[in-house]
Design a protein around this motif. Structure first.
Motif, PDB file in Angstrom:
ATOM      1  N   THR A  55     -27.323  28.638  -0.501  1.00  0.00           N
ATOM      2  CA  THR A  55     -26.248  29.506  -0.040  1.00  0.00           C
ATOM      3  C   THR A  55     -26.587  30.085   1.331  1.00  0.00           C
ATOM      4  O   THR A  55     -25.731  30.145   2.225  1.00  0.00           O
ATOM      5  N   GLY A  56     -27.810  30.505   1.523  1.00  0.00           N
ATOM      6  CA  GLY A  56     -28.242  31.049   2.809  1.00  0.00           C
ATOM      7  C   GLY A  56     -28.152  30.031   3.927  1.00  0.00           C
ATOM      8  O   GLY A  56     -27.702  30.338   5.036  1.00  0.00           O
ATOM      9  N   ILE A  57     -28.555  28.802   3.638  1.00  0.00           N
ATOM     10  CA  ILE A  57     -28.478  27.737   4.643  1.00  0.00           C
ATOM     11  C   ILE A  57     -27.025  27.444   4.995  1.00  0.00           C
ATOM     12  O   ILE A  57     -26.681  27.277   6.168  1.00  0.00           O
ATOM     13  N   ALA A  58     -26.165  27.391   3.990  1.00  0.00           N
ATOM     14  CA  ALA A  58     -24.750  27.135   4.237  1.00  0.00           C
ATOM     15  C   ALA A  58     -24.134  28.227   5.099  1.00  0.00           C
ATOM     16  O   ALA A  58     -23.352  27.951   6.029  1.00  0.00           O
ATOM     17  N   LEU A  59     -24.462  29.481   4.824  1.00  0.00           N
ATOM     18  CA  LEU A  59     -23.945  30.585   5.637  1.00  0.00           C
ATOM     19  C   LEU A  59     -24.466  30.522   7.066  1.00  0.00           C
ATOM     20  O   LEU A  59     -23.734  30.795   8.021  1.00  0.00           O
ATOM     21  N   PHE A  60     -25.725  30.145   7.225  1.00  0.00           N
ATOM     22  CA  PHE A  60     -26.314  30.030   8.561  1.00  0.00           C
ATOM     23  C   PHE A  60     -25.606  28.949   9.372  1.00  0.00           C
ATOM     24  O   PHE A  60     -25.254  29.151  10.537  1.00  0.00           O
ATOM     25  N   VAL A  61     -25.378  27.793   8.755  1.00  0.00           N
ATOM     26  CA  VAL A  61     -24.707  26.691   9.449  1.00  0.00           C
ATOM     27  C   VAL A  61     -23.284  27.098   9.835  1.00  0.00           C
ATOM     28  O   VAL A  61     -22.828  26.834  10.948  1.00  0.00           O
ATOM     29  N   THR A  62     -22.590  27.769   8.941  1.00  0.00           N
ATOM     30  CA  THR A  62     -21.236  28.246   9.232  1.00  0.00           C
ATOM     31  C   THR A  62     -21.243  29.224  10.402  1.00  0.00           C
ATOM     32  O   THR A  62     -20.391  29.153  11.289  1.00  0.00           O
ATOM     33  N   ALA A  63     -22.205  30.123  10.422  1.00  0.00           N
ATOM     34  CA  ALA A  63     -22.300  31.103  11.513  1.00  0.00           C
ATOM     35  C   ALA A  63     -22.577  30.419  12.846  1.00  0.00           C
ATOM     36  O   ALA A  63     -22.001  30.792  13.875  1.00  0.00           O
ATOM     37  N   VAL A  64     -23.427  29.409  12.846  1.00  0.00           N
ATOM     38  CA  VAL A  64     -23.743  28.695  14.086  1.00  0.00           C
ATOM     39  C   VAL A  64     -22.516  27.965  14.614  1.00  0.00           C
ATOM     40  O   VAL A  64     -22.211  28.010  15.804  1.00  0.00           O
ATOM     41  N   ILE A  65     -21.781  27.306  13.733  1.00  0.00           N
ATOM     42  CA  ILE A  65     -20.578  26.585  14.151  1.00  0.00           C
ATOM     43  C   ILE A  65     -19.545  27.549  14.713  1.00  0.00           C
ATOM     44  O   ILE A  65     -18.938  27.302  15.751  1.00  0.00           O
ATOM     45  N   ASN A  66     -19.341  28.676  14.040  1.00  0.00           N
ATOM     46  CA  ASN A  66     -18.379  29.663  14.526  1.00  0.00           C
ATOM     47  C   ASN A  66     -18.800  30.260  15.856  1.00  0.00           C
ATOM     48  O   ASN A  66     -17.968  30.524  16.712  1.00  0.00           O
ATOM     49  N   ALA A  67     -20.077  30.485  16.050  1.00  0.00           N
ATOM     50  CA  ALA A  67     -20.558  31.059  17.309  1.00  0.00           C
ATOM     51  C   ALA A  67     -20.299  30.111  18.468  1.00  0.00           C
ATOM     52  O   ALA A  67     -20.043  30.541  19.587  1.00  0.00           O
ATOM     53  N   GLN A  68     -20.342  28.812  18.208  1.00  0.00           N
ATOM     54  CA  GLN A  68     -20.119  27.839  19.276  1.00  0.00           C
ATOM     55  C   GLN A  68     -18.663  27.769  19.682  1.00  0.00           C
ATOM     56  O   GLN A  68     -18.357  27.490  20.831  1.00  0.00           O
ATOM     57  N   THR A  69     -17.741  27.985  18.761  1.00  0.00           N
ATOM     58  CA  THR A  69     -16.327  27.878  19.106  1.00  0.00           C
ATOM     59  C   THR A  69     -15.697  29.223  19.436  1.00  0.00           C
ATOM     60  O   THR A  69     -14.668  29.259  20.083  1.00  0.00           O
ATOM     61  N   GLU A  70     -16.284  30.314  19.015  1.00  0.00           N
ATOM     62  CA  GLU A  70     -15.694  31.630  19.282  1.00  0.00           C
ATOM     63  C   GLU A  70     -15.692  31.991  20.756  1.00  0.00           C
ATOM     64  O   GLU A  70     -14.873  32.757  21.209  1.00  0.00           O
ATOM     65  N   SER A  71     -16.622  31.433  21.521  1.00  0.00           N
ATOM     66  CA  SER A  71     -16.688  31.786  22.928  1.00  0.00           C
ATOM     67  C   SER A  71     -15.659  31.031  23.767  1.00  0.00           C
ATOM     68  O   SER A  71     -15.501  31.292  24.937  1.00  0.00           O
ATOM     69  N   ILE A  72     -14.942  30.094  23.154  1.00  0.00           N
ATOM     70  CA  ILE A  72     -13.909  29.333  23.856  1.00  0.00           C
ATOM     71  C   ILE A  72     -12.551  29.958  23.559  1.00  0.00           C
ATOM     72  O   ILE A  72     -12.185  30.135  22.400  1.00  0.00           O
ATOM     73  N   SER A  73     -11.838  30.299  24.612  1.00  0.00           N
ATOM     74  CA  SER A  73     -10.514  30.909  24.474  1.00  0.00           C
ATOM     75  C   SER A  73      -9.503  30.123  25.300  1.00  0.00           C
ATOM     76  O   SER A  73      -9.805  29.669  26.401  1.00  0.00           O
ATOM     77  N   ILE A  74      -8.306  29.998  24.753  1.00  0.00           N
ATOM     78  CA  ILE A  74      -7.211  29.330  25.450  1.00  0.00           C
ATOM     79  C   ILE A  74      -6.054  30.316  25.510  1.00  0.00           C
ATOM     80  O   ILE A  74      -5.595  30.797  24.481  1.00  0.00           O
ATOM     81  N   VAL A  75      -5.612  30.620  26.730  1.00  0.00           N
ATOM     82  CA  VAL A  75      -4.537  31.587  26.919  1.00  0.00           C
ATOM     83  C   VAL A  75      -3.369  30.888  27.604  1.00  0.00           C
ATOM     84  O   VAL A  75      -3.544  30.229  28.628  1.00  0.00           O
TER      85      VAL A  75
END
Length: 107
Positions: free
Chosen positions: A6-26
């Motif tokens: 469960t911890g590994i799955a949460l870590f992987v999810t957090a890493v993926i989200n961190a990579q896409t959260e910094s991209i914004s389209i306006v």
């Protein structure tokens, strides 16, 4: 063991989200201009701004509609309509290529 997985799955999810959260389209637009759908980009921060509702945010926008791609708050790409009030037909391809390039630089 269950907690480790469960911890590994949460870590992987957090890493993926961190990579896409910094991209914004306006999308900067107005009621009289062509409005396009950004539904294909729901994995990123997307926003559609109307000139009548947020005029202060349009100070650097010359043409409507305009799409701006931001990475970590820095402008990476600007796709403008020009005087035709329509975006270029290949705007999606251009945007997708640039997003793929940004994501490939992160690995």
């Amino acid at each position: 063991m269950k907690w480790i997985v469960t911890g590994i799955a949460l870590f992987v999810t957090a890493v993926i989200n961190a990579q896409t959260e910094s991209i914004s389209i306006v999308q900067y637009t107005a009621s009289f201009a062509q409005e396009i759908s950004l539904d294909d980009y729901k994995d990123y921060n997307i926003e559609t701004l109307y000139m009548s509702k947020a005029p202060k945010r349009f100070k650097d926008i010359k043409y409507l509609p305009t799409i701006v791609l931001y990475n970590d708050g820095e402008e990476e790409l600007r796709i403008e309509s020009g005087i035709t009030l329509k975006l270029p037909e290949n705007w999606r391809e251009e945007l997708n290529e640039h997003i793929e390039e940004l994501l490939s630089q992160r690995f």
